[in-house]
Scaffold this active site. Sequence first.
Site, PDB file in Angstrom:
ATOM      1  CB  SER A  34     -12.192 -23.491 -37.085  1.00 53.38           C
ATOM      2  OG  SER A  34     -12.991 -23.964 -36.157  1.00 53.38           O
ATOM      3  CE1 TYR A  54     -13.600 -18.315 -35.128  1.00 53.62           C
ATOM      4  CE2 TYR A  54     -14.348 -20.554 -34.276  1.00 53.62           C
ATOM      5  CZ  TYR A  54     -13.290 -20.085 -35.019  1.00 53.62           C
ATOM      6  OH  TYR A  54     -12.027 -20.447 -34.899  1.00 53.62           O
TER       7      TYR A  54
HETATM    8  P1  NAD Z   1      -5.375 -15.332 -29.825  1.00 52.61           P
HETATM    9  O1  NAD Z   1      -6.966 -15.127 -29.498  1.00 52.61           O
HETATM   10  O2  NAD Z   1      -4.292 -15.554 -29.228  1.00 52.61           O
HETATM   11  O3  NAD Z   1      -5.213 -14.535 -31.468  1.00 52.61           O
HETATM   12  C1  NAD Z   1      -6.457 -14.785 -32.334  1.00 52.61           C
HETATM   13  C2  NAD Z   1      -5.977 -12.308 -32.390  1.00 52.61           C
HETATM   14  O4  NAD Z   1      -6.262 -12.204 -33.712  1.00 52.61           O
HETATM   15  C3  NAD Z   1      -5.727 -11.510 -31.259  1.00 52.61           C
HETATM   16  O5  NAD Z   1      -4.700 -12.109 -30.911  1.00 52.61           O
HETATM   17  C4  NAD Z   1      -6.183 -10.276 -31.901  1.00 52.61           C
HETATM   18  O6  NAD Z   1      -4.148  -9.773 -32.751  1.00 52.61           O
HETATM   19  C5  NAD Z   1      -6.781 -10.987 -33.279  1.00 52.61           C
HETATM   20  N1  NAD Z   1      -7.142  -9.911 -33.791  1.00 52.61           N
HETATM   21  C6  NAD Z   1      -8.850 -10.087 -33.594  1.00 52.61           C
HETATM   22  N2  NAD Z   1      -9.314  -9.115 -34.052  1.00 52.61           N
HETATM   23  C7  NAD Z   1      -8.865  -8.250 -35.047  1.00 52.61           C
HETATM   24  C8  NAD Z   1      -8.984  -6.555 -35.332  1.00 52.61           C
HETATM   25  N3  NAD Z   1     -10.161  -6.387 -36.148  1.00 52.61           N
HETATM   26  N4  NAD Z   1      -7.698  -6.286 -36.385  1.00 52.61           N
HETATM   27  C9  NAD Z   1      -6.717  -7.337 -35.892  1.00 52.61           C
HETATM   28  N5  NAD Z   1      -6.689  -8.032 -35.445  1.00 52.61           N
HETATM   29  C10 NAD Z   1      -6.873  -8.657 -34.501  1.00 52.61           C
HETATM   30  O7  NAD Z   1      -6.603 -17.219 -30.137  1.00 52.61           O
HETATM   31  P2  NAD Z   1      -6.077 -17.796 -31.228  1.00 52.61           P
HETATM   32  O8  NAD Z   1      -7.394 -19.029 -30.699  1.00 52.61           O
HETATM   33  O9  NAD Z   1      -4.448 -17.824 -31.103  1.00 52.61           O
HETATM   34  O10 NAD Z   1      -6.745 -17.580 -33.207  1.00 52.61           O
HETATM   35  C11 NAD Z   1      -5.925 -17.315 -34.536  1.00 52.61           C
HETATM   36  C12 NAD Z   1      -6.792 -18.199 -35.234  1.00 52.61           C
HETATM   37  O11 NAD Z   1      -6.561 -19.306 -35.132  1.00 52.61           O
HETATM   38  C13 NAD Z   1      -8.446 -17.874 -35.006  1.00 52.61           C
HETATM   39  O12 NAD Z   1      -8.094 -17.068 -36.293  1.00 52.61           O
HETATM   40  C14 NAD Z   1      -9.201 -18.566 -34.245  1.00 52.61           C
HETATM   41  O13 NAD Z   1     -10.872 -18.800 -35.368  1.00 52.61           O
HETATM   42  C15 NAD Z   1      -8.312 -19.667 -35.670  1.00 52.61           C
HETATM   43  N6  NAD Z   1      -9.061 -21.488 -34.216  1.00 52.61           N
HETATM   44  C16 NAD Z   1      -8.655 -21.402 -32.890  1.00 52.61           C
HETATM   45  C17 NAD Z   1      -9.304 -22.289 -32.965  1.00 52.61           C
HETATM   46  C18 NAD Z   1      -8.450 -22.223 -30.702  1.00 52.61           C
HETATM   47  O14 NAD Z   1      -9.550 -23.627 -30.399  1.00 52.61           O
HETATM   48  N7  NAD Z   1      -7.827 -21.500 -30.596  1.00 52.61           N
HETATM   49  C19 NAD Z   1      -9.711 -23.911 -33.244  1.00 52.61           C
HETATM   50  C20 NAD Z   1      -9.847 -23.005 -34.560  1.00 52.61           C
HETATM   51  C21 NAD Z   1      -9.477 -22.036 -35.600  1.00 52.61           C
END
Ligand code: NAD
Length: 298
Positions: free
Chosen positions: A190, A203
């Site tokens: 991130s 985080y």
């Molecule tokens: P999202 O909520 O759609 O996806 C996150 C997923 O993590 C969930 O759908 C869930 O299935 C999974 N998860 C959480 N806890 C879990 C567990 N204990 N066991 C199995 N699965 C689990 O949100 P997103 O934004 O698409 O996130 C995806 C990744 O991107 C994450 O690692 C997040 O940190 C990273 N990220 C997101 C952003 C943003 O702005 N959305 C920015 C930087 C990084």
Amino acid sequence: MEKRKDKLPNPLDQHYTGKYPLKKQEAPGIQADMQPAPDCGEESYEGHGRLEGRKALITGGDSGIGRAVAIAYAREGADVAINYLPAEQKDAEEVAKLIREAGRKAVLIPGDISDEDFCKQMVQEANKQLDGLDILALIAGKQVAISNIEDLDTDQLRKTFEINVFSLFWIVKEALPLLPPGATIITTASIQAYQPGKELLDYAATKSAIIAFTRALAKQVASKGIRANAVAPGPFWSALQITGGQLDEKIPEFGQNTPLKRAGQPVELAGVYVLLASPESSYTTAEVYGVTGGNHTA
Ligand code: NAD
Ligand code: MG
């Protein structure tokens, strides 16, 4: 996204530019109930055979970035296993349908990756059902914003590290003996690793750890012909944000403090995860690929 073959898309208004409503859900959240829905390329992503015959395991594949990657990988020709939490079955079924509509095999493996035994079973199950494994796209993550460190309890601290960091060790350890030369591992860091927000102490620390893990791993597995890279997204509209990932006051203008003045949509990351999985990026390893709307990494 509307397809405009006649006109060059302008990144400033290529996707949603309005304010986001504060419509919160309990974690992990259901994307099907979100307003507006994140754009994961359901209507727009076009494959070009770049992952023909590949076999991918994607964590967090039900929603957000993981869903965009699952759709893209399937349309590029890969069979895809997705992991998610049992509560997200509804979102996962939608993704499975899209993978099958692309003519590829979809395998659903619900379960909690903060459990080491489950991580091992998940890898073995994906390998068995797909008859091999050559892409790990590790995208699942937990993010809970807390204003003061005094209020950050040890349970949250542990879970965030278990889900975001420990699971990577457990999954890669189990998968490595199964991965052939040419296999690719992609983790999800991130911009928070580079510009940590003051309410995301735990985080942001996990996201820095993911970068160190990925770079060290890449050096360790290079001699096997396996590459490992991380993607570092900026602000992307997803369930993570409306389930406690952001403080409430940050939701309406989420992403608007970037030079492109809007949040990204998950589909805007799909191409990078495809590139890093495919042999087109054969000389790229131990790298972090930022997709930030302009608030760059480093
Ligand atoms: P999202 O909520 O759609 O996806 C996150 C997923 O993590 C969930 O759908 C869930 O299935 C999974 N998860 C959480 N806890 C879990 C567990 N204990 N066991 C199995 N699965 C689990 O949100 P997103 O934004 O698409 O996130 C995806 C990744 O991107 C994450 O690692 C997040 O940190 C990273 N990220 C997101 C952003 C943003 O702005 N959305 C920015 C930087 C990084
Ligand atoms: Mg989800």
